[in-house]
Design a protein around this motif. Structure first.
Motif, short mmCIF file in Angstrom:
data_model
loop_
_atom_site.label_atom_id
_atom_site.label_comp_id
_atom_site.label_asym_id
_atom_site.label_seq_id
_atom_site.Cartn_x
_atom_site.Cartn_y
_atom_site.Cartn_z
N VAL A 131 -7.43 -11.53 -10.30
CA VAL A 131 -8.78 -11.76 -9.77
C VAL A 131 -8.82 -11.41 -8.28
CG1 VAL A 131 -10.45 -13.59 -9.24
CG2 VAL A 131 -9.42 -13.46 -11.50
N LYS A 132 -7.80 -11.78 -7.56
CA LYS A 132 -7.74 -11.48 -6.13
C LYS A 132 -7.73 -9.96 -5.91
CE LYS A 132 -4.81 -12.32 -2.09
NZ LYS A 132 -3.56 -12.91 -1.63
N MET A 133 -6.93 -9.24 -6.70
CA MET A 133 -6.87 -7.79 -6.57
C MET A 133 -8.20 -7.14 -6.98
SD MET A 133 -3.00 -7.00 -7.88
CE MET A 133 -3.24 -5.25 -7.82
N TYR A 134 -8.82 -7.65 -8.05
CA TYR A 134 -10.10 -7.10 -8.50
C TYR A 134 -11.16 -7.25 -7.42
CZ TYR A 134 -14.44 -6.52 -11.04
OH TYR A 134 -15.68 -6.11 -11.42
N LYS A 135 -11.21 -8.42 -6.80
CA LYS A 135 -12.19 -8.65 -5.74
C LYS A 135 -11.96 -7.71 -4.56
CE LYS A 135 -13.36 -13.43 -6.79
NZ LYS A 135 -13.31 -14.82 -6.33
N ALA A 136 -10.68 -7.53 -4.18
CA ALA A 136 -10.37 -6.63 -3.07
C ALA A 136 -10.74 -5.19 -3.41
CB ALA A 136 -8.89 -6.74 -2.71
N GLU A 137 -10.40 -4.74 -4.63
CA GLU A 137 -10.74 -3.38 -5.04
C GLU A 137 -12.24 -3.19 -5.12
OE1 GLU A 137 -8.65 -2.86 -8.69
OE2 GLU A 137 -6.71 -2.63 -7.71
N SER A 138 -12.96 -4.16 -5.65
CA SER A 138 -14.42 -4.06 -5.75
C SER A 138 -15.04 -3.99 -4.37
CB SER A 138 -14.99 -5.25 -6.51
OG SER A 138 -14.52 -5.25 -7.84
N ARG A 139 -14.52 -4.80 -3.44
CA ARG A 139 -15.04 -4.78 -2.07
C ARG A 139 -14.84 -3.41 -1.43
NH1 ARG A 139 -12.87 -9.50 0.61
NH2 ARG A 139 -10.94 -8.35 0.58
N LYS A 140 -13.65 -2.82 -1.63
CA LYS A 140 -13.38 -1.50 -1.06
C LYS A 140 -14.29 -0.44 -1.68
CE LYS A 140 -8.69 -2.16 0.48
NZ LYS A 140 -8.54 -1.74 1.84
N GLU A 177 -17.66 -0.79 -0.14
CA GLU A 177 -17.65 -0.26 1.23
C GLU A 177 -17.76 1.26 1.22
OE1 GLU A 177 -14.09 -1.77 2.98
OE2 GLU A 177 -14.88 -3.80 3.18
N GLN A 178 -17.21 1.90 0.19
CA GLN A 178 -17.28 3.35 0.07
C GLN A 178 -18.59 3.81 -0.57
OE1 GLN A 178 -13.83 4.35 -2.21
NE2 GLN A 178 -12.41 3.93 -0.55
N GLY A 179 -19.41 2.87 -0.97
CA GLY A 179 -20.69 3.21 -1.56
C GLY A 179 -20.63 3.48 -3.04
N LEU A 180 -19.60 2.98 -3.71
CA LEU A 180 -19.46 3.18 -5.15
C LEU A 180 -19.60 1.85 -5.88
CD1 LEU A 180 -16.36 5.55 -5.16
CD2 LEU A 180 -18.74 6.21 -5.43
N LYS A 181 -20.10 1.92 -7.08
CA LYS A 181 -20.14 0.75 -7.95
C LYS A 181 -18.75 0.59 -8.57
CE LYS A 181 -24.99 1.24 -9.25
NZ LYS A 181 -25.91 1.45 -10.36
N PRO A 182 -18.44 -0.59 -9.12
CA PRO A 182 -17.13 -0.77 -9.75
C PRO A 182 -16.87 0.21 -10.89
CG PRO A 182 -18.12 -2.90 -9.33
CD PRO A 182 -19.15 -1.86 -8.98
N ASP A 183 -17.93 0.74 -11.53
CA ASP A 183 -17.71 1.70 -12.61
C ASP A 183 -17.54 3.12 -12.08
OD1 ASP A 183 -20.26 2.36 -11.84
OD2 ASP A 183 -21.17 2.04 -13.81
N GLY A 184 -17.65 3.33 -10.75
CA GLY A 184 -17.42 4.64 -10.16
C GLY A 184 -18.68 5.41 -9.84
#
Length: 153
Positions: free
Chosen positions: A30-39, A42-49
């Motif tokens: 969960v911690k990694m998912y939140k960090a990846e989603s936040r990044k 920040e890059q302007g992408l949704k979690p699905d890309g």
């Protein structure tokens, strides 16, 4: 241990071990998912890309600023509880550390066949010993009786 301890005790201990391991893994995931989603945000992408609109990006950036301000202390405390020092995540990686990290990554990219061979060898030895001892409805092919001196050796 399965010969000495009651089956219920072993089952309870294995369930507790599995539960603890699953909890730790899920917490880290969960911690990694939140960090990846936040990044990704920040890059302007949704979690699905897929790409987000500008209004959504602006809204997300405002939320990120608010969350970062409110959650930084909590994250630092959580990192400290897991054995990390507070400066680990904030300090930039210098050249020597980058080389060391790259060396570790290169070493972990390949499976250490020596260790795998040792595990397979130990498995074969234990399997052979158990087959030679026999047990239950399967008698020992070399005549070892349950509870005898040769059984325990």
């Amino acid at each position: 241990l399965n010969k000495l301890l009651p089956e219920l005790f072993l089952t309870v201990m294995l369930v507790l071990l599995l539960s603890f391991t699953a909890y730790q893994s899920l917490k880290k995931a969960v911690k990694m998912y939140k960090a990846e989603s936040r990044k990704l945000r920040e890059q302007g992408l949704k979690p699905d890309g897929s790409k987000e609109s500008e209004l959504t990006q602006i809204n997300q950036q405002e939320k990120i600023v608010d969350k970062n301000q409110a959650g930084d202390e909590l994250l630092k405390d959580m990192d400290l509880q897991e054995g990390e020092s507070p400066g680990d995540m904030e300090s930039p990686v210098d050249g020597e550390q980058a080389q060391e990290l790259q060396k570790i990554l290169d070493e972990e990219r390949v499976t250490p066949m020596f260790n795998v061979n040792i595990l397979v060898g130990l498995f074969v030895v234990i399997l052979a010993i158990n087959l030679l001892k026999g047990g239950g409805a399967f008698p020992s092919p070399i005549g070892i009786e349950c509870g005898s001196q040769s059984f325990w050796i």
